[in-house]
Design a protein around this motif. Sequence first.
Motif, PDB file in Angstrom:
ATOM      1  N   UNK B  30      26.367  19.475  23.803  1.00 27.04           N
ATOM      2  CA  UNK B  30      25.150  19.162  24.193  1.00 27.04           C
ATOM      3  C   UNK B  30      24.022  19.898  23.125  1.00 27.04           C
ATOM      4  N   UNK B  31      24.101  20.970  22.337  1.00 30.01           N
ATOM      5  CA  UNK B  31      23.482  21.460  21.663  1.00 30.01           C
ATOM      6  C   UNK B  31      23.421  20.869  19.987  1.00 30.01           C
ATOM      7  N   UNK B  34      21.802  17.827  20.563  1.00 29.10           N
ATOM      8  CA  UNK B  34      20.140  17.778  20.966  1.00 29.10           C
ATOM      9  C   UNK B  34      19.748  17.975  19.446  1.00 29.10           C
ATOM     10  N   UNK B  35      20.059  18.744  18.665  1.00 36.03           N
ATOM     11  CA  UNK B  35      19.523  19.069  17.343  1.00 36.03           C
ATOM     12  C   UNK B  35      19.279  17.787  16.497  1.00 36.03           C
ATOM     13  N   UNK B  38      16.865  15.582  17.943  1.00 41.92           N
ATOM     14  CA  UNK B  38      15.536  16.069  17.989  1.00 41.92           C
ATOM     15  C   UNK B  38      14.775  16.052  16.322  1.00 41.92           C
ATOM     16  N   UNK B  51      18.724  12.470  24.779  1.00 37.78           N
ATOM     17  CA  UNK B  51      20.396  13.259  25.127  1.00 37.78           C
ATOM     18  C   UNK B  51      20.813  12.737  26.666  1.00 37.78           C
TER      19      UNK B  51
END
Lengths: 155, 183
Positions: B30-31, B34-35, B38, B51
């Motif tokens: 997920x991280x 996400x970035x 983003x 996401x």
Amino acid sequence: MKEKDENIENLFGKLKNGQPFRVPEGYFETFAERLQVRIEEEELPTKKRTLFFYLKPALSMAASIALVMLLVYVPIKKFFPSTQGYLTQQKSTIDSVDKVSVLPVPVDLFSYFSESQFVSAVADMKVIDSETLSPDSLGDYIAANYTDFDIIANN
Amino acid sequence: MDSSEKELIANLKSPRHREKAFQLLVKTYQERLYWHVRKIVMNHDDADDILQNVYIKVWKNVDTFREDSTLFTWLFRIATNESLSFLQKQRRHPILSMNEVSDYLTDSLESDVYFDGDEIQKKLQLAIIKLPEKQRIVFNMKYFDEMKYEEMSEILKTSVGALKASFHFAVKKIEEYLDEDHK
């Protein structure tokens, strides 16, 4: 080209390490739960698709037809009750005519009527009153129904 | 593909273990995803929506995953495509597409309450926004995520040579943009 890339690396060297973006507090910790809720929401309509869902259009159409029939048939039956009887009578007349038309020829009348029935039926027949057939009325009738050509042709 | 990933994929495809395996998949990637998203769309709310859409797609299509790439590559490819599709939807006129996307991203950056960068960082982001989509994605993946060209090649389905050229042009444009800004 490699030198240029190294220059930009040096130029932004300190920027690379600093993350200018951030997320709301606890975002990643709660993401999985929020995702689960969305997945359940997305799957809900597909789960409810039972046999009724697929039969719904056909059932709706059948219900519509039944409603239309009810709205048309019931008032007709209520306001014109004789219509149905008349139609049935007409049908039976047609049926009986059909039966007669298929009877073997020649027709033996006494197989359908008894002799006494036949005699009484003849007796009931309206006998033409000979007094009403005066020469004048006969002349009027001929003038109204026959042309001169018909009279000459028949003679 | 290591054995733990193979096990994760097998569990994702098994109705019995699917839910638990999916939770693990979400937690694991997920991280990073996400970035990645983003940096393409700039705004937190948009990145959050994208996401979620990425994971929903994964949930629905995990049975069709052919295992000819790693889960990481597959997920990043879906995330990149979802992000680009999102930006495509912001375009009203195809002719003005690049400027419109650039304007949209600039507005997103300006209005994003979750952007804490200083003036120099903001300038860098504005310079990145001015890049064409492909160059922007390549620059972000190489410069910020320090991804290998081979990995990027699998995700973006582009040759390593083309990616190197894209990165080079991106760096050059950013440099020019910042030089102009300094004058």
